[in-house]
Enzyme design. Structure first.
Site, mmCIF file in Angstrom:
data_model
loop_
_atom_site.group_PDB
_atom_site.id
_atom_site.type_symbol
_atom_site.label_atom_id
_atom_site.label_comp_id
_atom_site.label_asym_id
_atom_site.label_seq_id
_atom_site.Cartn_x
_atom_site.Cartn_y
_atom_site.Cartn_z
ATOM 1 N N HIS A 8 0.524 5.027 8.789
ATOM 2 C CA HIS A 8 1.411 3.891 9.092
ATOM 3 C C HIS A 8 2.795 4.082 8.481
ATOM 4 O O HIS A 8 3.798 3.679 9.088
ATOM 5 C CB HIS A 8 0.732 2.555 8.752
ATOM 6 C CG HIS A 8 1.097 1.905 7.476
ATOM 7 N ND1 HIS A 8 0.465 2.203 6.276
ATOM 8 C CD2 HIS A 8 2.001 0.926 7.188
ATOM 9 C CE1 HIS A 8 0.976 1.437 5.315
ATOM 10 N NE2 HIS A 8 1.905 0.672 5.838
ATOM 11 N N SER A 38 0.831 -1.208 0.000
ATOM 12 C CA SER A 38 0.000 0.000 0.000
ATOM 13 C C SER A 38 0.860 1.251 0.000
ATOM 14 O O SER A 38 0.516 2.252 -0.629
ATOM 15 C CB SER A 38 -0.957 0.000 1.192
ATOM 16 O OG SER A 38 -0.250 -0.073 2.414
ATOM 17 N N GLU A 39 2.004 1.219 0.710
ATOM 18 C CA GLU A 39 2.942 2.346 0.679
ATOM 19 C C GLU A 39 4.384 1.870 0.763
ATOM 20 O O GLU A 39 4.687 0.865 1.416
ATOM 21 C CB GLU A 39 2.679 3.330 1.823
ATOM 22 C CG GLU A 39 1.508 4.255 1.611
ATOM 23 C CD GLU A 39 0.249 3.776 2.287
ATOM 24 O OE1 GLU A 39 -0.818 4.357 2.042
ATOM 25 O OE2 GLU A 39 0.339 2.799 3.059
ATOM 26 N N THR A 40 5.254 2.616 0.110
ATOM 27 C CA THR A 40 6.698 2.460 0.190
ATOM 28 C C THR A 40 7.281 3.823 0.529
ATOM 29 O O THR A 40 6.884 4.837 -0.050
ATOM 30 C CB THR A 40 7.283 1.966 -1.145
ATOM 31 O OG1 THR A 40 6.734 0.666 -1.433
ATOM 32 C CG2 THR A 40 8.789 1.878 -1.097
#
Length: 274
Positions: free
Chosen positions: A76, A45-47
């Site tokens: 997060h 979902s995120e990097t």
């Protein structure tokens, strides 16, 4: 070149039960295109990419990418990036308060024995949700209009609409087909439960997607519920149950801020060729 890399699990004390985040520790020198390509490849979902700060008031800078776009802020990735920055030798000027620079500005992060916690950003939009949009949500969530106990805009960047159902069981029972906007759904547990309420987060992009544990949504839900007197801090919110996760979001408040915290566990340590 080879760059230090971590993959961490956020909002859990037990690895693989929270929300994963990829972190490139030394992102300096990478282009926007290279960062976006790698974020698409990780397919998380995120990097996040750690960089030297450009603001004199910050300890470090982070850029946050989904597989398709850059985000100015996300919850997060904020906690996970802070954990990795400290784990890889970062030393804050103030041991009690770390300052992160990101696309939305400076974010304060405090830490204690329970892990890091960020100060919830101010809401960009609050207040009632239009009836036409509520009806779209009713249809997409597969519920009835009178199943909604309350609803409000809870937009702190991602554009959340928050929906309160009658209880946690109603939230866990949802099997949505679609949502028109980023939608957070919550329902309270009975008094005496270890958790104040259950949270689920749905995104409409690329078909309906459910996020395991969502810092930005939990921040705005806390501001809404505390402001309305529905709950008192400190408390713990639960998220990810339907996905087989055990997300635990710790909410506290003082005279000026709502703080959103959680444990972070490092799951993968190594290098990446970028």
């Amino acid at each position: 070149m080879r760059r230090s890399f971590r993959q961490v699990d956020v909002f859990t004390a037990t690895a693989y039960l929270g929300n994963p985040l990829a972190v490139v520790v030394d992102g300096d020198g990478l282009t926007d295109e290279e960062m976006q390509r790698f974020a698409g490849w990780t397919n998380l979902s995120e990097t996040a990419f750690l960089l030297p700060p450009t603001d004199a008031g910050a300890d470090y800078r982070v850029r946050i990418f989904t597989p398709t776009a850059e985000l100015p802020f996300a919850g997060h990735p904020t906690l996970g990036s802070c954990h990795v920055w400290l784990e890889t030798g970062g030393v804050p000027r103030d041991p009690a308060m770390i300052v992160q620079e990101c696309g939305s500005g400076l974010v304060r992060i405090r830490r204690d024995e329970s892990g890091p916690a960020f100060a919830a950003p101010p809401l960009l939009r609050s207040g009632p949700v239009e009836e036409a949009l509520l009806q779209e949500l009713v249809d997409g969530l597969g519920i009835k209009r009178d199943d909604i106990a309350d609803a409000a805009w809870a937009d702190n960047g991602p554009g959340w609409v928050a929906v309160l159902l009658r209880d946690a069981d109603a939230v866990l029972a949802l099997r949505p087909k679609s949502v028109p906007v980023d939608t957070g759904v919550a329902g309270f547990y009975p008094e005496g439960s270890p958790f104040a309420y259950e949270v689920r987060a749905f995104s409409p992009y690329g078909g309906i997607v459910e996020d395991p544990v969502t810092g930005s949504l939990n921040a705005s839900l806390a501001q809404w519920f505390l402001g309305a007197g529905r709950v008192t801090a400190p408390y713990v919110a639960s998220q990810g149950t339907v996905l087989g996760r055990a997300g635990r979001v710790r909410i506290s408040a003082d005279d000026t801020d709502v703080w959103v915290g959680g444990s972070v566990v490092t799951c993968v340590t190594g290098t990446v060729e970028l």
